[in-house]
Design an enzyme around this catalytic site. Sequence first.
Site, PDB file in Angstrom:
ATOM      1  N   HIS A  64      13.418  -4.316 -19.886  1.00  0.00           N
ATOM      2  CA  HIS A  64      12.466  -3.217 -20.110  1.00  0.00           C
ATOM      3  C   HIS A  64      13.215  -1.897 -20.306  1.00  0.00           C
ATOM      4  CE1 HIS A  64       8.289  -1.412 -19.025  1.00  0.00           C
ATOM      5  NE2 HIS A  64       8.968  -0.582 -19.796  1.00  0.00           N
ATOM      6  N   ARG A  68      13.911   4.477 -28.148  1.00  0.00           N
ATOM      7  CA  ARG A  68      13.347   5.651 -28.838  1.00  0.00           C
ATOM      8  C   ARG A  68      13.584   5.742 -30.336  1.00  0.00           C
ATOM      9  NH1 ARG A  68      10.051   6.453 -24.699  1.00  0.00           N
ATOM     10  NH2 ARG A  68      11.000   7.408 -22.869  1.00  0.00           N
ATOM     11  N   ASP A 156       3.276  -1.097 -24.061  1.00  0.00           N
ATOM     12  CA  ASP A 156       3.843  -0.369 -22.917  1.00  0.00           C
ATOM     13  C   ASP A 156       3.776   1.147 -23.061  1.00  0.00           C
ATOM     14  OD1 ASP A 156       5.174   0.112 -20.489  1.00  0.00           O
ATOM     15  OD2 ASP A 156       7.039   0.423 -21.568  1.00  0.00           O
ATOM     16  N   HIS A 183       1.404  -3.276 -19.476  1.00  0.00           N
ATOM     17  CA  HIS A 183       1.485  -2.061 -18.654  1.00  0.00           C
ATOM     18  C   HIS A 183       0.119  -1.965 -17.979  1.00  0.00           C
ATOM     19  CE1 HIS A 183       2.152   2.459 -18.160  1.00  0.00           C
ATOM     20  NE2 HIS A 183       0.858   2.342 -17.971  1.00  0.00           N
ATOM     21  N   HIS A 236       6.756  -3.401 -14.615  1.00  0.00           N
ATOM     22  CA  HIS A 236       6.975  -2.382 -13.573  1.00  0.00           C
ATOM     23  C   HIS A 236       5.915  -2.360 -12.469  1.00  0.00           C
ATOM     24  CE1 HIS A 236       4.265  -0.405 -16.330  1.00  0.00           C
ATOM     25  NE2 HIS A 236       5.206   0.047 -17.129  1.00  0.00           N
ATOM     26  N   ASN A 282       5.629   6.597 -14.906  1.00  0.00           N
ATOM     27  CA  ASN A 282       4.386   5.842 -14.858  1.00  0.00           C
ATOM     28  C   ASN A 282       4.722   4.354 -14.938  1.00  0.00           C
ATOM     29  OD1 ASN A 282       1.891   4.712 -15.152  1.00  0.00           O
ATOM     30  ND2 ASN A 282       1.329   5.821 -17.010  1.00  0.00           N
ATOM     31  N   ASP A 309      12.931  -0.059 -16.783  1.00  0.00           N
ATOM     32  CA  ASP A 309      12.058   0.899 -17.480  1.00  0.00           C
ATOM     33  C   ASP A 309      12.845   2.155 -17.829  1.00  0.00           C
ATOM     34  OD1 ASP A 309       9.924   2.106 -18.689  1.00  0.00           O
ATOM     35  OD2 ASP A 309       8.707   2.300 -16.885  1.00  0.00           O
TER      36      ASP A 309
END
Lengths: 444, 319
Positions: A64, A68, A156, A183, A236, A282, A309
């Site tokens: 995870h 970008r 996600d 998510h 997560h 988050n 994450d």
Amino acid sequence: MPTLLLKNGRVFDPSSKLDKTADILIDLQSGTIEGIGKNLKPPPGAEMLDCSDLLVCPGFLDIHVHFREPGFTAKETIASGSAAAVHGGFSTVVTMPNTDPPLDNSSAIAYQYLKAEQAGMARVFPMGCITKGRAGEELAALGLLARAGAVGFTDDGACVNSSFLVRSALEYARALGKVVVEHCEDHDLSNGAVMHEGKVSAALGINGYPSAAEEIIVARDIRLAKLAGARIHVQHISAKGSVSLVREAKKKGAKVSAEVAPHHLLLTDECCRDFDANYKMNPPLREPSDLDACLEGLLDGTIDCFASDHAPHTTEEKSQEFVETPNGVIGLETNIGVLLTHLVHKNKLPLKRFVDAWTASAARVLDLPGGSLKVGGPADVTILDLDLRWQVDPARFKSKARNCPFAGWKLKGAPVYTLVGGKVFPAIGATMKVPAKQKSARSR
Amino acid sequence: MAWTRKHLLDLESLSKAEIVEILDTAASFKEVSGRSVKKVPALRGRVVVNLFYEASTRTSNSFALAAKRLSADTMSFSSSGSSVSKGETLIDTAKNIEAMGVDAFVIRHSAPGAPHLLARHTQCSVINAGDGCHEHPTQGLLDIFTIREKLGKVAGLTVAILGDIRHSRVARSNAHGLRKLGARVILAGPPTLVPPAIAAALGVEVSHDIDAVVEQADALNCLRIQFERKAGRFFPGVREYAAIYGLNEDRMKRAKPGAIIMHPGPINRGIELTPELADGDRSVILQQVSNGLAVRMAVLYLCMGVGAQSVAAREEVEA
């Protein structure tokens, strides 16, 4: 034939029940393991890496991460993210599709594979979106995404609120042999919250995100997975109620898996008291009882694996007002050190489970290759120095981002080398300067 | 005591002694407001900037006047019609203003912790004039000052804070300050407007029965429903709210004889408080405003490094 010998390390692979001092011989041409055993005889001219006093594990997988690219290359690129991965001890990563444009079509998936190949460091496996544009309104072309190499499907950063769409995605994914990865957040209930709902949010006057908003979706998705006869993976996990739900479902034979991030095992919402955005993510940091539940879940197998994450953001973005800053913290270069120091060395987590949760169990969740040391298998290896003392200095990270919640932490244990298909990359334990005093302490 | 703080970010982190120091300093400044020349030279040559990112009438004017009465130069800034509307960040705006040579920022912002962020990034004093739903320390101080002035003490009193607790920075600052000075604090309002963990978070009591609370309170501080923060989502309607949670004359018949009524303003007249009560004998609402000036003079005076000395001693030095 070019060959590399990993000499005299403690070869440690829970999936093949290996824990012995041995050598590993690697064929650099094919990037595979040629032999594992005591006193292996390398061919003349072979390169050698002395692994005495080091732990030689299968290459770690972080399933995870956010790299970008395309769209937010000021935060991270596939090249900088891959560099951070191998620097942090990870030979394989799974990237999330919340890029701009999102990875909701096959050419976007192909683009990430191409960029990863050009970077030539970690193995990068992209995940595709569940819905077009991550808008939660219609299914993305899951079949074409899978054909292009998407290793799973997720929106996600956002939950798919429509139960109908999640069911459809699960049914589709089942036929494709892929996993739907969620998510878990009831956005209507979390209502734009920026931290955990509890004593701290009440004191700070910040809109809180109750644990129930995560638990509701975990419960829903477990039921939908059963309905569809498909596999669901909970990303997560952060709330104790979610851990209980997954535990009960697994007992009843549900096809559910879960991951937990190091920050959800080590940090609580108390960290938010100073409005430092490096503690904003988050799902949010929760309470000590949630941390205990996550650790317990990890120990009894309710939670299958770790995942960071890793969510890079620019320093400018993270220096805004707490409520305004984007969610997320980076993890690739601290994952191993913080967990070794605070769980393994404190005897809260056996070394075996620690390695397993970053290797075989992580690979199993998404049916990824790797996660074990096998003759004939890929020479993906993570080499750790369990006793190395070091201090987290984000300035030394290979990631473009500095939004690290562990800055300044003094740690014991670090990755020193990461091998990807036999190619050796120095990891953070090898690239940083160890103060002289610590060096002598280490040799003792 | 020697004052050592450069910033006033919240009341949660202040000690009892520090709060008393501000109140006592404010008491000596209150006398200045009664003079024909309402000015002391304490901050002559210093610059105070009002940095207001949210609407304000009372607080911004009160701070501006407080600074002027201390002979400071003042500048004011509001987010509309400034570079903020061009997308400049808080830190950039503050650093640019700081570069003009200013000494203190008085900041109001919708984001909780914005003053704390500013304090980390500038060399100036930072005074929190309200950060989102977090704290409004000078309002808390002026409320406590008013209670002490009207009722002669704070310790042992029961202070009820009524209404939209969820969105209230005033409630949080009051609760911290009053608790430190030994008062009993009851937060009362509709269950949806009182966050679940707030009693434990602030060390206060919580009630949803306004009649029972009115009977016990020495001071009743009514809060405005913050419709601009979508408070309307949390309860069925204003008529129901006024009937069940509003303060009216009928309900006040239960109150202790000397109980006072407070409100930080602006008032939603007829919702949380009836006009008869707001303008009636028990109301100290306008005294709160007057006292706010003295409290803000004290805060600026102490935080801007003049500290320690009494007003009189300071004036002697200046003379």
